[in-house]
Every structure is written in structure tokens, then in C-alpha cells.
Scaffold this motif. Structure first.
Motif, short mmCIF file in Angstrom:
data_model
loop_
_atom_site.label_atom_id
_atom_site.label_comp_id
_atom_site.label_asym_id
_atom_site.label_seq_id
_atom_site.Cartn_x
_atom_site.Cartn_y
_atom_site.Cartn_z
N LYS A 145 41.04 23.46 64.47
CA LYS A 145 42.49 23.37 64.18
C LYS A 145 42.96 24.75 63.71
O LYS A 145 43.08 25.02 62.52
N ARG A 186 33.67 19.11 60.24
CA ARG A 186 34.86 19.69 60.85
C ARG A 186 36.11 19.42 60.01
O ARG A 186 37.20 19.25 60.52
N THR A 238 35.06 26.74 69.06
CA THR A 238 36.21 26.50 69.94
C THR A 238 35.75 26.30 71.38
O THR A 238 36.47 25.76 72.21
N SER A 285 43.85 20.35 67.65
CA SER A 285 42.58 21.06 67.81
C SER A 285 42.57 21.75 69.17
O SER A 285 43.10 21.22 70.15
N SER A 329 40.00 23.24 72.09
CA SER A 329 38.63 23.30 72.60
C SER A 329 38.67 23.84 74.02
O SER A 329 39.44 23.36 74.86
#
Ligand SMILES: [Zn+2]
Length: 187
Positions: free
Chosen positions: A109, A61, A101, A118, A120
Motif C-alpha cells: 500500500k 503486511r 511489490t 495495494s 502488485s
């Protein structure tokens, strides 16, 4: 991971129709590769610590999960490999970043390097999906991880019947059926 393979197959089939490309196994493999490409960063940990590739890409990531990075390299990919491969590559990676996501992904990001936060959506907690929208900076990484971490997540999501496993295996089965129809194995 399972759904990525299905998405890669479907994107490759779409690309074949759109660009009038004859069927080849390597084109399908390229679609799967594009949909999985950002996760190549999981391999950097096998490189020595000071290795230049590891330092540039970072850990999982890292750079390969940054949308803006691709807006810079896509023009080069299009120029070097052509419109068909460039489009397949771009769509595969865009799909991957959107997928990361949601749910099991640890967020993307999207505004990097202008923001380190970030995003989510509907992340899981204790093996169940939440309705939460998480938008957090690196200073909260530990809190987010300790709150939402699921130990044995492979077992929790891939070896039980739940919305994640149904959608992941379902997408792969649909992709394989569409591929079989395309190859006239069925119908
Ligand atoms: Zn990923």
C-alpha cells in the motif's frame, strides 16, 4: 526470502565501502536484518489477540509494510543509531518494499494512509508469473487472493526451476561470491 538475504549482504558490503566501516559479521547480519525487517510482522500472530504490539503493528503486511510509516521513524533511527546504520536500515527496508511489490509479494500500500489500495506487479497465478498490474482496495482482497493464491507456493517456486527460483538463488550466490571476494577467500 532467499533473495532478501543476498540483498542484505550486498547492501551491507556497499555500506562498508561507502562509510569506510571495517568488516564485522554483525554489520553483515545487520544488513540481512534490515532487508528482512518488515516481515517481522509475521510474528505478531504468536502474541495474544489483545496485545498492544499486535494491535499497533497488525497482521502480516500491516504497519511494517507501509512506506510512510518508515518516513516517520527513519529520522529517529538516524538520530539514535547514526548515519551508517540509519542508511543501511533505510535501504534494506526500501529494497524489501520494492521486492514485495513484485511477483510473490502480495503488494504494497504505497499511498497508505491516503489510499488503502495495494500495488502488485507481475503477480503469479498457478505458479506462473503474469504480466498483470494489480491495483486493488481491501474490498477486493478476497477476489484477488482466490484468483492468484498459489497453494504450496514454497514448493512451486523454491523447489522447481523457474524465473523466481533462478533469480532468488542466483542473487544469494552472487552475494556470497562478492562476500568471499571481499574477504579474500577467493581471488
Ligand atoms: Zn514482506
Amino acid at each position: 526470502m532467499v533473495i532478501d538475504v543476498g540483498a542484505g549482504i550486498l547492501l551491507a558490503l556497499w555500506g562498508m565501502n561507502h562509510f569506510a566501516i571495517p568488516f564485522t559479521a554483525s554489520w553483515i547480519a545487520l544488513g540481512i536484518f534490515a532487508a528482512l525487517f518488515p516481515d517481522l510482522d509475521t510474528l505478531t500472530r504468536f502474541l495474544p489477540r489483545g496485545n498492544i504490539i499486535r494491535r499497533v503493528i497488525g497482521e502480516h503486511r500491516g504497519l511494517l509494510h507501509r512506506p510512510l510509516f518508515y518516513t516517520i521513524i527513519f529520522p529517529f533511527v538516524f538520530f539514535a543509531l547514526g548515519r551508517a546504520i540509519g542508511t543501511l536500515f533505510a535501504l534494506g527496508i526500501l529494497y524489501h518494499l520494492i521486492h514485495d511489490t513484485f511477483f510473490l509479494g502480495w503488494g504494497i500500500k504505497w499511498l497508505w494512509p491516503f489510499s488503502q489500495k495495494s500495488l502488485s506487479l507481475f503477480h503469479d497465478k498457478d505458479g506462473r508469473l503474469t504480466k498483470e498490474i494489480l491495483w486493488w482496495g481491501p474490498e477486493e482482497d478476497e477476489r484477488i487472493e482466490s484468483t492468484y493464491r498459489t497453494d504450496h507456493w514454497v514448493r512451486a517456486f523454491y523447489f522447481t526451476v523457474n524465473p523466481i527460483s533462478i533469480s532468488e538463488y542466483g542473487a544469494l550466490i552472487i552475494a556470497l561470491i562478492v562476500l568471499a571476494i571481499h574477504l579474500h577467500f577467493i581471488f
